[in-house]
Design a protein around this motif. Structure first.
Motif, PDB file in Angstrom:
ATOM      1  N   ASN A   1       0.806  -1.232   0.000  1.00 40.75           N
ATOM      2  CA  ASN A   1       0.000   0.000   0.000  1.00 40.75           C
ATOM      3  C   ASN A   1       0.839   1.283   0.000  1.00 40.75           C
ATOM      4  O   ASN A   1       0.292   2.367  -0.096  1.00 40.75           O
ATOM      5  CB  ASN A   1      -1.011  -0.007   1.155  1.00 40.75           C
ATOM      6  CG  ASN A   1      -0.338  -0.152   2.500  1.00 40.75           C
ATOM      7  OD1 ASN A   1       0.896  -0.122   2.586  1.00 40.75           O
ATOM      8  ND2 ASN A   1      -1.105  -0.316   3.546  1.00 40.75           N
ATOM      9  N   SER A   2       2.151   1.172   0.106  1.00 39.91           N
ATOM     10  CA  SER A   2       3.008   2.364  -0.034  1.00 39.91           C
ATOM     11  C   SER A   2       4.468   1.959  -0.175  1.00 39.91           C
ATOM     12  O   SER A   2       4.843   0.824   0.156  1.00 39.91           O
ATOM     13  CB  SER A   2       2.853   3.308   1.169  1.00 39.91           C
ATOM     14  OG  SER A   2       3.472   2.758   2.309  1.00 39.91           O
TER      15      SER A   2
ATOM     16  N   THR B   1       6.646   3.361   1.656  1.00 39.04           N
ATOM     17  CA  THR B   1       7.103   3.347   3.048  1.00 39.04           C
ATOM     18  C   THR B   1       6.926   1.947   3.641  1.00 39.04           C
ATOM     19  O   THR B   1       7.828   1.439   4.324  1.00 39.04           O
ATOM     20  CB  THR B   1       6.301   4.385   3.880  1.00 39.04           C
ATOM     21  OG1 THR B   1       6.392   5.652   3.221  1.00 39.04           O
ATOM     22  CG2 THR B   1       6.835   4.506   5.286  1.00 39.04           C
TER      23      THR B   1
ATOM     24  N   SER C   1       7.686   3.268  -5.279  1.00 41.57           N
ATOM     25  CA  SER C   1       6.483   3.953  -4.793  1.00 41.57           C
ATOM     26  C   SER C   1       5.589   4.291  -5.979  1.00 41.57           C
ATOM     27  O   SER C   1       6.072   4.667  -7.047  1.00 41.57           O
ATOM     28  CB  SER C   1       6.856   5.247  -4.068  1.00 41.57           C
ATOM     29  OG  SER C   1       5.692   6.041  -3.863  1.00 41.57           O
TER      30      SER C   1
ATOM     31  N   ASN D   1       2.974   6.451  -5.322  1.00 41.16           N
ATOM     32  CA  ASN D   1       2.246   7.579  -4.753  1.00 41.16           C
ATOM     33  C   ASN D   1       1.800   8.512  -5.886  1.00 41.16           C
ATOM     34  O   ASN D   1       2.334   8.439  -6.991  1.00 41.16           O
ATOM     35  CB  ASN D   1       3.201   8.292  -3.779  1.00 41.16           C
ATOM     36  CG  ASN D   1       2.471   9.249  -2.877  1.00 41.16           C
ATOM     37  OD1 ASN D   1       1.245   9.313  -2.872  1.00 41.16           O
ATOM     38  ND2 ASN D   1       3.222  10.012  -2.105  1.00 41.16           N
ATOM     39  N   GLY D   2       0.840   9.389  -5.586  1.00 43.86           N
ATOM     40  CA  GLY D   2       0.249  10.230  -6.626  1.00 43.86           C
ATOM     41  C   GLY D   2       1.232  11.051  -7.436  1.00 43.86           C
ATOM     42  O   GLY D   2       0.972  11.382  -8.589  1.00 43.86           O
TER      43      GLY D   2
ATOM     44  N   LYS E   1       4.360  10.129  -8.275  1.00 43.42           N
ATOM     45  CA  LYS E   1       5.455   9.330  -8.853  1.00 43.42           C
ATOM     46  C   LYS E   1       5.248   9.114 -10.356  1.00 43.42           C
ATOM     47  O   LYS E   1       4.224   9.474 -10.905  1.00 43.42           O
ATOM     48  CB  LYS E   1       5.570   7.991  -8.120  1.00 43.42           C
ATOM     49  CG  LYS E   1       5.970   8.158  -6.649  1.00 43.42           C
ATOM     50  CD  LYS E   1       7.320   8.840  -6.511  1.00 43.42           C
ATOM     51  CE  LYS E   1       7.814   8.937  -5.074  1.00 43.42           C
ATOM     52  NZ  LYS E   1       7.042   9.830  -4.198  1.00 43.42           N
TER      53      LYS E   1
ATOM     54  N   THR F   1       1.410   5.888 -11.050  1.00 45.96           N
ATOM     55  CA  THR F   1       0.729   5.965  -9.759  1.00 45.96           C
ATOM     56  C   THR F   1      -0.442   4.998  -9.667  1.00 45.96           C
ATOM     57  O   THR F   1      -1.073   4.668 -10.672  1.00 45.96           O
ATOM     58  CB  THR F   1       0.251   7.406  -9.478  1.00 45.96           C
ATOM     59  OG1 THR F   1      -0.327   7.436  -8.173  1.00 45.96           O
ATOM     60  CG2 THR F   1      -0.772   7.873 -10.485  1.00 45.96           C
TER      61      THR F   1
ATOM     62  N   SER G   1      -2.487   5.909  -7.114  1.00 45.90           N
ATOM     63  CA  SER G   1      -2.944   6.932  -6.155  1.00 45.90           C
ATOM     64  C   SER G   1      -2.148   6.829  -4.856  1.00 45.90           C
ATOM     65  O   SER G   1      -1.629   7.799  -4.355  1.00 45.90           O
ATOM     66  CB  SER G   1      -4.455   6.940  -5.927  1.00 45.90           C
ATOM     67  OG  SER G   1      -4.864   5.942  -5.042  1.00 45.90           O
ATOM     68  N   GLY G   2      -2.043   5.650  -4.311  1.00 47.29           N
ATOM     69  CA  GLY G   2      -1.100   5.362  -3.223  1.00 47.29           C
ATOM     70  C   GLY G   2      -0.693   3.914  -3.395  1.00 47.29           C
ATOM     71  O   GLY G   2      -1.530   3.082  -3.752  1.00 47.29           O
ATOM     72  N   GLY G   3       0.561   3.623  -3.178  1.00 44.61           N
ATOM     73  CA  GLY G   3       0.991   2.222  -3.329  1.00 44.61           C
ATOM     74  C   GLY G   3       2.491   2.122  -3.436  1.00 44.61           C
ATOM     75  O   GLY G   3       3.194   3.141  -3.501  1.00 44.61           O
TER      76      GLY G   3
END
Ligand SMILES: Cc1ncc(COP(=O)(O)O)c(C=O)c1O
Length: 357
Positions: free
Chosen positions: A45-46, A48, A171, A173-174, A176, A179, A181-183
């Motif tokens: 999911n991200s 991180t 990543s 993320n939006g 990147k 995307t 959206s998040g991931g």
């Protein structure tokens, strides 16, 4: 987002697989893994969470040391703190802005406690000098985690980065290059993949019941977002082309005012963000950013080195001021793939006006 993305998300929704499991996850992982010779991919999911899992799977525990590029995003230090471990910040080299292998080597030769792992960021899409870094790290048995969050599509010797170290992360993320959206994703060996999925799904060992033998995490990507990822990944090469065109145009027009990073031989940057540094000492980067703001142009400073943040003030830094100097003179110019020619022209004209005033 094109029609392709919308169609793929609709298909995924229609399939009924709206959980963090399903065929789109499998397909997205397979498509990503094709970029890596002998590695698998676990979608999460991200970015991180991918970094956090990489540390856990590297055996990083309370009191361990982890070396981190100082010139990067906060997630790299935060995940070390999640483990109760100690981040130690390493400076950049001037020609890639990434972790300096000479400082790394000096640190490892002198330190009282060897680190368990190193997190090396490929900053703004420019590959770090992985051959040198891995060689030094291996001499001391230190695990290398490649943070390719900003660098999907970047290569060394035509090989995608993220597969040279022991683990890699991405990543989505939006902001990147592709995307969901998040991931994010963890790049790891086939043997490590099932362990990563186990940890990312609350570490449940039961089949028709819940049975936990260790602490787990809710880190898996949703199948719906994986659908979006499949369609975005199909467009990656066109995004990289566009990013590189944006970079070339800025460089061609603004070379008198800024220094731009060249790619070392056999390095290929995805030019995720066009970044550059002021040539003239007397100029203030914040004055330019504020001037551009007034022209309705959003720009940013480059990442503030982590050792300068209050959150990490108790941790040591090893270097000679390279990343601080880049921070003091650096700027990220508008680089979205949606940027049209006229908009870029306006940005360039406005910057020239400021320098000529
Ligand atoms: C260098 C770097 N590392 C890690 C991350 C964390 O990724 P995410 O936002 O997907 O958690 C980001 C960006 O967001 C990043 O730029």
């Amino acid at each position: 987002m094109s029609e392709e993305e919308q169609k793929k998300v609709q298909q995924t929704l229609a399939s009924g697989w709206v959980a963090p499991a399903g065929p789109s996850i499998d397909e997205f992982e397979e498509n990503l893994a094709r970029r890596y010779e002998s590695r698998e991919v676990v979608t999460l999911n991200s970015g991180t969470s991918a970094l956090h899992l990489a540390l856990i799977m590297s055996g990083v525990e309370r009191g361990d040391h982890v070396l981190v590029s100082s010139f990067t995003f906060a997630a790299c230090a935060n995940v070390v703190c999640y483990q109760g471990a100690i981040p130690i910040f390493i400076d950049s080299e001037g020609d890639t802005w990434n972790l300096d292998s000479k400082i790394l080597s000096d640190y490892l030769a002198d330190c009282d406690q060897l680190p368990k792992a190193i997190i090396v960021t490929h900053l703004f899409g420019m590959p770090a000098k992985m051959d040198e870094i891995v060689k030094v790290a291996k001499a001391y048995n230190v695990i290398v985690i490649e943070d390719a969050a900003e660098a999907l599509g970047a290569k060394i010797n035509e090989k995608d980065i993220g597969q040279i170290g022991d683990f890699g992360i991405l990543s989505f993320n939006g902001n990147k290059i592709i995307t969901t959206s998040g991931g994010g994703s963890l790049i790891c060996t086939i043997e490590e993949k099932s362990r990563a999925i186990h940890l990312a799904t609350q570490a449940n060992s039961g089949k028709n019941e819940y049975d936990h033998h260790e602490v787990g995490y809710n880190y898996r990507m949703s199948n719906v977002l994986a659908g979006l990822g499949i369609a975005q990944l199909n467009r990656l090469e066109s995004f990289v082309d566009k990013k590189r065109q944006i970079f070339d145009r800025y460089k061609g027009e603004l070379n008198d005012y800024f220094d731009f990073l060249e790619e070392p031989t056999d390095f290929f940057s995805n030019r995720w963000l066009t970044t550059c540094t002021l040539k003239e000492e007397r100029r203030e980067i914040m004055a330019l950013i504020q001037f551009l703001d007034k022209q309705n142009i959003e720009t940013r400073r480059v990442w503030k080195p982590l050792h300068l943040h209050q959150a990490y003030r108790d941790f040591s830094f090893h270097g000679n001021g390279v990343c601080e100097e880049i921070f003091n003179k650096g700027i990220c110019l508008p680089s979205g793939t949606g940027l049209i020619n006229d908009q870029q022209e306006y940005v360039i004209k406005s910057i020239k006006t400021w320098f000529q005033s």
